[in-house]
Design an enzyme around this catalytic site. Structure first.
Site, PDB file in Angstrom:
ATOM      1  N   GLU A 136      -6.238  -8.279   0.156  1.00  0.00           N
ATOM      2  CA  GLU A 136      -6.945  -7.912   1.571  1.00  0.00           C
ATOM      3  C   GLU A 136      -8.402  -7.677   1.260  1.00  0.00           C
ATOM      4  O   GLU A 136      -8.766  -6.971   0.240  1.00  0.00           O
ATOM      5  CB  GLU A 136      -6.493  -6.789   2.313  1.00  0.00           C
ATOM      6  CG  GLU A 136      -5.083  -6.783   2.930  1.00  0.00           C
ATOM      7  CD  GLU A 136      -4.767  -5.486   3.391  1.00  0.00           C
ATOM      8  OE1 GLU A 136      -5.521  -4.752   3.719  1.00  0.00           O
ATOM      9  OE2 GLU A 136      -3.376  -5.349   3.747  1.00  0.00           O
ATOM     10  N   GLU A 166       0.738  -1.288  -0.035  1.00  0.00           N
ATOM     11  CA  GLU A 166      -0.062  -0.020  -0.084  1.00  0.00           C
ATOM     12  C   GLU A 166       0.834   1.500   0.169  1.00  0.00           C
ATOM     13  O   GLU A 166       0.531   2.083   1.040  1.00  0.00           O
ATOM     14  CB  GLU A 166      -0.980   0.034   1.067  1.00  0.00           C
ATOM     15  CG  GLU A 166      -1.992  -1.039   1.031  1.00  0.00           C
ATOM     16  CD  GLU A 166      -3.031  -1.031   2.147  1.00  0.00           C
ATOM     17  OE1 GLU A 166      -2.815  -0.233   3.263  1.00  0.00           O
ATOM     18  OE2 GLU A 166      -3.947  -1.773   2.038  1.00  0.00           O
TER      19      GLU A 166
END
Length: 587
Positions: free
Chosen positions: A450, A346
């Site tokens: 995720e 991320e």
């Protein structure tokens, strides 16, 4: 994970944080933050498309002021161009030949009858939960051809056919990289002393006490039994986040505990091998913080590839850590148990300049492949940086086993969190399935690293310590309070639902006893439609395997409470069960 959304929608975590922290982008359809698509309304298929026109003001409110520092560090990078492989029709960044040849010529190593000659594997530690001994630069694991996690998955000494067999996995979040929302008990004794992340925790406690504190956590949060249960639930992969500090080489102003978590990572790899599970090791926190969220190790300013001299140095340091960890995973047997490697979790590319990050990705991947050699070693995985999957179409074409990772959540987008339950359950079938198909066609292998069952952002500290929640209307980062900006309307829509007792209360929403049979049925539908949608790509990793306080983020709790199937390979629900079958990609 979360603090992006460590899970966000794309993105993993509650990654909207307090103080002057960047706010994590909301999850959405393939039209994600930073895209030019506009809609703001329900499309013909019933799927909501995020209104990209709202994004500029979002960035304006949450863009970080970058601290410029001057640090001297000399790094040398020697690169050899990787061999380009033949493009398959479905895979623009895959291996040449059939999936069965992905590890051709790289299946040597220590596999056989196991350490004791009976197919059993060495646990690798002095005791069951204590720290394992130090490993050589190239660690080894024993691989037995008889070990497989389930009948749907090949043994570890045979290749996993990515693109034909779906990844079905969980994250071991909150283990080797701390997150307040996953393990509040670790942080709560120190919150009054302004502890908000692993950086401030270790700085407060000091090296010696921090090592003792973390070792107790590492040895109990994940054990051998964790891997056994993951196997027993029909899963085939585990994603293990690790911080850069696991590899040492820290500067004076980095208070993290070095090296210790690396011992436990290596123990985790051995346990995974013991139960026939494959691991995606992934660097979760980079020097300087790649996103300013607590799961990167340090909340606040982004000091990684931010255009400053310090940011450039931290970008180079990150590549050195990638190289070190890659070398570690080259030992005999490792190629079987760890066939995927996440270069960086991320990075907040939506708040940074894109061209330097593109170059960084290319440099990092080149150095990674220089170590493994062409056609060898794990798949390399890049995160979409919250730009949206369409922004990566055609990026690094014909690369040697390169995959794209996206983190999908509804709850960090005010529009999607407000959808009614039926629309939320249908959304993965109608929208996310198409974006996965399109990305697989236009970029290449795409996976969801995720996602969760959560339909609200009420989990304690999910958005950061002291930030509040969108669901009950208390969400407000510190910078918004300083500017005197008003709170957004509660996502629970009290005018419509306020009469329902507990509906707008995060305390009740966090309590399993509040969940009605109807709500549990919805959670089952929503979770299984996501699994169906994400298997239109390479597959999925659920965030997280467990938490201390919120069942909607715990795969284990979801199974125990009945909204996640006990066998990931035999799911009674999903898109077809809801009358939303996923059709083939038409282009």
């Amino acid at each position: 994970m979360l603090q992006t959304p460590h899970g966000g929608g794309t993105n993993k975590h509650p990654h909207d944080q307090e103080d002057d922290f960047p706010v994590k982008p909301s999850s959405s359809s393939g039209t994600q933050i930073g895209s030019s698509n506009t809609a703001g309304a329900t499309g013909g298929d019933g799927g909501y498309v995020y209104n990209g026109n709202n994004f500029p003001s979002f960035v304006g409110r949450h863009r970080k002021k970058i601290l410029v520092g001057s640090v001297v560090l000399t790094l040398s990078a020697v690169g050899v161009l990787i061999a380009l492989l033949v493009e398959k029709p479905w895979d623009r960044n895959g291996a040449s030949g059939s999936p069965s040849s992905l590890f051709g010529g790289h299946r040597g190593g220590a596999h056989g009858d196991g350490a004791d000659g009976k197919g059993n594997h060495a646990g690798g530690g002095a005791n069951k939960n204590g720290p394992p001994p130090r490993f050589d630069d190239k660690s080894t694991v024993q691989i037995s051809s008889a070990i497989r996690c389930n009948a749907h998955t090949p043994p570890l000494d045979q290749p996993f056919e990515y693109g034909k067999q779906p990844i079905r996995g969980v994250n071991l979040g909150g283990w080797l990289v701390l997150e307040p929302f996953i393990t509040p008990s670790i942080f709560e004794p120190y919150i009054s002393q302004n502890v908000t992340d692993e950086y401030t925790l270790t700085k407060l406690l000091g090296k010696e006490k921090s090592r003792e504190y973390l070792q107790k956590h590492y040895s109990t949060w994940v054990t051998e039994d964790t891997f056994k249960r993951i196997r027993d639930l029909g899963l085939n992969h585990v994603r293990i986040p690790v911080g850069f500090w696991a590899l040492g080489g820290l500067t004076e102003d980095e208070p993290y505990v070095p090296d210790l978590s690396l011992d436990y990572l290596l123990q985790g790899l051995k346990w995974a091998a013991q139960y026939g599970l494959r691991v995606m090791v992934e660097i979760h926190g980079a020097p300087g913080s790649q996103n300013g969220w607590n799961h990167s190790g340090r909340v606040g300013q982004i000091r990684w590839m931010d255009g400053s001299p310090e940011g450039e140095i931290n970008g180079k340091r990150t590549i050195e850590y990638i190289k070190q960890l890659t070398r570690l995973l080259q030992g005999p047997g490792m190629e079987h148990v760890s066939p995927m490697f996440g270069l960086l979790n991320e990075p907040a590319i939506f708040m940074l300049e894109r061209p330097p990050i593109d170059k960084w990705y290319k440099d990092a991947f080149r150095e990674f492949r220089n170590i493994t050699g062409p056609g060898k070693g794990p798949w390399g995985v890049l995160h979409d940086g919250f730009l949206g999957l369409t922004e990566w179409e055609g990026f690094m074409p014909k690369s040697d086993r390169l995959a794209l990772d996206v983190h999908n959540y509804l709850i960090f987008d005010y529009n999607l969190i407000r959808l009614n339950r039926k629309a939320q359950a249908n959304f993965p079938c109608d929208v996310w399935s198409r974006t996965m198909q399109q990305s697989t066609h236009a970029f290449g292998p795409t996976l969801v690293g995720e996602f969760s069952s959560a339909t609200n952002d009420c989990a304690t500290y999910l958005n950061g310590i002291g930030v509040g929640y969108r669901w009950d209307g208390t969400f407000q980062p510190e910078e918004d309070r300083i500017k005197g900006l008003p709170l957004d309307e509660a996502a629970c829509q009290p005018k419509l639902n306020g009469a329902v007792e507990g509906h707008c209360s995060c305390k009740e929403q966090n309590r399993i006893g509040y969940y009605t049979p109807e709500y549990r049925k919805f959670l089952s539908d929503f979770t299984q439609t996501q699994m169906d949608a994400f298997e239109q790509g390479l597959g999925w990793f659920y965030w997280n395997f467990k938490t201390e306080t919120n069942a909607l983020w715990s795969y284990f709790d979801g199974v125990d409470q009945g909204w996640i199937p006990k066998d990931a390979n035999n799911r009674p629900g999903g898109c077809l069960a809801l009358g939303r079958p996923i059709g083939p990609y038409s282009g």
